[in-house]
Scaffold this active site. Structure first.
Site: not given
Ligand code: NAP
Ligand code: GDP
Length: 336
Positions: A158, A162, A186-187
């Protein structure tokens, strides 16, 4: 904030259309942006008159396919793109599917950015993550360190995919003058997250596990040691910042979108908050045989603060309250 950009038509004349295409519009971040532009109390972050916002799901087209991506761009002719779609998941999903994370995200990036280039899109904002930063690094991490050393092993597929978004953005700018940029959140957590027990990020996975433990009178078991540190951003705060980046951020270089270093918390604090919000009174334990992942990735938001010194983040406790309430109200239909 400045007014939004206008589109250039194929023959080079400016038109007034503003069509903002949000890939991944049905995900955690996409849904938060949809909510903010329609509901935010601060007019700076709301939809402007004349703006058309399109929120895509994978059903509108598979962005890993060149043909589907081209079709979507031809159909909507966007002037701006917020590229959120990605293969996304927590630590344990990242550890299992390194090649898929790498390939799927590389394909989506290439298809989206190259279509945006061919179809003369004014601005593209893509989404990196603080996972992309080097594992061994001085702290706090800042935007200059994206390529400074290998990422943590647990999510290198990943992370490298990215990082290539930043490489592509610079290349499109230097070769063609394109305004393609990226943000580094961040997260993230909030309503509309993915609540899968094994594959989700820590907050949604633990909310779901704690909910089931309470319902079934079973132990609430949390992975790892609880000591890793993370900075969590509420999806609706991130959505506000996305709207600001769309309108006002002009750099090609990425910008970290994060709460301050002082707001970094342990996984143990996260689990304690969830236990509190769900009023869980049962057996609550740690499984230290499970991975901790990266110990910390403390990021500086100094660059963001230079641009937006007064931006107010929702306090973690309040954001968790809203998130857990949303989870309980939507349990039957949520992604899990
Ligand atoms: P998410 O909730 O998993 O949603 C993913 C989205 O991408 C959904 O709308 C999904 O569509 C779409 N998608 C996935 N595969 C696709 C494909 N092959 N073609 C078209 N659409 C596709 O993700 P999110 O958490 O909102 O993440 C948004 C962005 O933030 C991402 O670029 C991720 O890398 C970044 N990000 C996320 C986090 C986090 O903690 N979540 C942290 C840092 C950065 P469907 O609904 O139709 O499946
Ligand atoms: P990261 O920040 O990219 O590592 O992503 P995560 O959101 O998956 O957070 C991971 C951290 O949460 C690690 O320290 C894991 O050990 C802890 N953790 C504890 N329980 C869980 C769980 O049920 N799912 C995930 N994803 N992480 C967990």
């Amino acid at each position: 904030m400045s007014t939004s950009t206008s589109a250039k038509s194929a023959n080079g004349t400016a038109s007034d259309r503003t069509v903002i295409l949000v890939t991944g519009g049905t995900g955690l971040v996409g849904e938060a942006i949809r909510w903010v532009i329609d509901n935010d109390l601060d007019p700076r972050f709301r939809r402007r008159e004349g703006e058309e916002w399109i929120f895509l799901s994978s059903k509108d087209g598979d962005l890993m396919s060149w043909d589907d991506t081209a079709r979507v761009f031809d159909k909507y002719r966007p002037t701006n793109v917020l590229h959120l779609a990605a293969m996304v998941g927590g630590l344990f999903k990242n550890m299992k599917y390194k090649l898929d994370f790498y390939r799927n995200n590389m394909l989506m990036t290439d298809n989206v950015l190259h279509n945006a280039h061919l179809k003369d899109v004014n601005k593209v904002i893509s989404c990196l993550s603080t996972c992309v930063f080097p594992d061994k690094t001085p702290y706090p991490i800042d935007e200059t360190m994206v390529h400074s050393g290998p990422p943590h092993d647990s999510n290198f597929g990943y992370a490298y995919a990215k990082r290539m978004v930043d490489v592509a953005n610079r290349a499109y700018h230097e070769q063609y003058g394109r305004q393609f940029t990226s943000v580094i959140p961040t997260n993230i957590f909030g309503p509309h997250d993915n609540w899968h027990l094994d594959d989700a990020h820590v907050i949604p996975a633990l909310v779901h596990k704690c909910y089931l433990a309470k319902k079934n009178n079973t132990p609430f078991i949390v992975a790892g040691s609880g000591t890793p540190l993370r900075q969590f951003i509420y999806s609706r705060d991130l959505a506000r910042l996305f709207v600001w980046v769309l309108r006002d951020y002009q750099e090609i270089d990425p910008i970290i979108l994060s709460v301050g270093e002082e707001d970094e918390i342990t996984i143990r604090q996260v689990a304690d908050t969830i236990v509190d919000k769900l009023a869980f009174k049962g057996d609550y334990r740690w499984d230290s045989t499970k991975a901790d992942g990266q110990l910390k990735k403390t990021a500086s938001n100094a660059k963001l603060r230079k641009y937006l010194p007064d931006f107010k983040f929702t306090p973690f406790d309040q954001a968790m309250e809203e998130t857990v309430k949303w989870f309980l109200e939507n349990y039957e239909t949520l992604r899990k």
